[in-house]
Write an enzyme that holds these catalytic residues in place. Structure first.
Site, PDB file in Angstrom:
ATOM      1  N   CYS A 131     -11.793  14.885   4.321  1.00 12.06           N
ATOM      2  CA  CYS A 131     -10.522  14.762   5.059  1.00 12.06           C
ATOM      3  C   CYS A 131      -9.711  13.585   4.527  1.00 12.06           C
ATOM      4  O   CYS A 131     -10.050  12.431   4.788  1.00 12.06           O
ATOM      5  CB  CYS A 131     -10.816  14.586   6.549  1.00 12.06           C
ATOM      6  SG  CYS A 131      -9.327  14.332   7.529  1.00 12.06           S
ATOM      7  N   CYS A 134      -7.911  11.479   7.246  1.00  9.98           N
ATOM      8  CA  CYS A 134      -8.801  10.573   7.978  1.00  9.98           C
ATOM      9  C   CYS A 134      -9.195   9.361   7.125  1.00  9.98           C
ATOM     10  O   CYS A 134      -9.196   8.231   7.604  1.00  9.98           O
ATOM     11  CB  CYS A 134     -10.081  11.278   8.396  1.00  9.98           C
ATOM     12  SG  CYS A 134      -9.878  12.972   8.950  1.00  9.98           S
ATOM     13  N   ASP A 135      -9.567   9.600   5.867  1.00  8.52           N
ATOM     14  CA  ASP A 135     -10.212   8.549   5.072  1.00  8.52           C
ATOM     15  C   ASP A 135      -9.370   7.993   3.921  1.00  8.52           C
ATOM     16  O   ASP A 135      -9.749   6.979   3.330  1.00  8.52           O
ATOM     17  CB  ASP A 135     -11.542   9.089   4.498  1.00  8.52           C
ATOM     18  CG  ASP A 135     -12.495   9.486   5.611  1.00  8.52           C
ATOM     19  OD1 ASP A 135     -12.465   8.828   6.666  1.00  8.52           O
ATOM     20  OD2 ASP A 135     -13.258  10.450   5.436  1.00  8.52           O
TER      21      ASP A 135
END
Ligand code: NAP
Length: 302
Positions: A131, A134-135
């Protein structure tokens, strides 16, 4: 007892909830605490109509949720373990609770596929990610490897260039599967490089990812590429394990439906990415959700 229980809180489930509550059906949407809609793994949605400048994925989902809630959609949280038929009712089992409904719409989506190579599980959350939204921010000014040649790989690689020093896309062929527009953007992005006809053999490191070992599939030569992050976007696996034996699935685990989203089990409908179909988009998931709700209404009316 509910008229419709929807399993899954992505676009397909939320639209099924919107249409069902507007039809004045008693409707509950069960949202997983562990599985998230693929829609929110993309930062910005540019191909959902009505938003000429695009819209952030979280905002689009929030708006869909608000809209359905406004018409009375109820929400519960948990992972569905299975369901069984008792007479005309379906009993939907969560870990700690059961719900009853006349119909069920399965809109559980699909999750990122794993590559299954050495280091992937070991460094998950420590340099290996599925993701970018997200990261991505964790890799500011770092070198990143992206694996895959589809829409997700290219879209996320482009997004990652916001943070990374360099993004190397490793693809197993010499042609991309992604939409032409995304290909054009990736090819013209100075931070993106491609390694063609190659596969990852291993992700290595100590406390975190330090690099990958690659094999050129044409020359059979192996090499190493140093990087701090590895993002894997090699397709999806449907979230349908809990359905085994209840409804017909294809060989990859996708739910087989007819054009009206009916599955092989009476009163069970499916919508969105968990269904066998050729085009997985937010707009097609939304359309599936509307149709599944309509079919559920007709089923209830007898
Ligand atoms: P996808 O279209 O299935 O592409 C997966 C990619 O990973 C392919 O390039 C495939 O290579 C490669 N791959 C598969 N298994 C591999 C393996 N074991 N090792 C190395 N590479 C492997 O998956 P996706 O990109 O996640 O997209 C899923 C669906 O969502 C698609 O329908 C896509 O159009 C849609 N989507 C749409 C948007 C958008 O509209 N903006 C954004 C994201 C996703 P090959 O090409 O050789 O098969």
């Amino acid at each position: 007892m509910y008229d419709v229980i929807i399993i899954g809180g992505g676009p397909a489930g939320l639209v099924a909830g919107l249409y069902s509550t507007r039809a004045r059906l008693a409707c509950l949407l069960i949202e997983s605490r562990t599985i998230f809609s693929q829609a929110i793994t993309t930062e910005r949605i540019e191909n959902y109509p009505g938003f000429p400048n695009g819209i952030e994925s979280f905002e689009l989902i929030d708006r869909m949720k608000e809209q359905a809630k406004g018409f009375g959609l109820e929400f519960a949280f948990g992972d569905v373990k299975g369901f069984t038929k008792q007479g005309e009712r379906w009993i939907v089992n969560l870990e700690d609770k059961d719900y009853e409904s006349k119909t069920v719409v399965v809109a559980t989506g699909a999750s990122p596929k794993k590559l299954g190579i050495s280091g992937e599980a070991e460094f998950c959350g420590r340099g290996v990610s599925y993701c970018a939204t997200c990261d991505g921010p964790l890799f500011s000014d770092k070198d990143i490897v992206v694996v895959g040649g589809g829409d997700t790989a290219l879209e996320e690689a482009i997004f990652l260039t916001k943070f990374a020093k360099k993004v190397v896309i490793i693809h197993r062929r010499d042609k991309l599967r992604a939409t032409k527009l995304l290909q054009e953007r990736a090819f013209s992005n100075e931070k993106i490089e491609f390694v063609w006809d190659s596969k990852l053999l291993e992700i290595f490191g100590k406390d975190g990812v330090e690099g990958v070992r690659i094999k050129d599939l044409k020359t059979e030569q192996e090499s190493q590429l140093l990087c701090h992050g590895v993002f894997l976007f090699i397709g999806l696996t449907p979230n349908t394990d809990f359905l085994m034996g209840e409804v017909e699935l294809d060989e990859a685990g996708y739910i087989i439906t007819d054009d009206e989203m009916k599955t092989s089990a009476n009163g069970i409908f499916a919508a969105g990415d968990c269904r066998k179909k050729s085009f997985r988009q937010i707009i097609t998931a939304a359309s599936d959700g509307a149709l599944a709700s309509f079919s559920a209404q007709r089923y209830i009316e007898g």
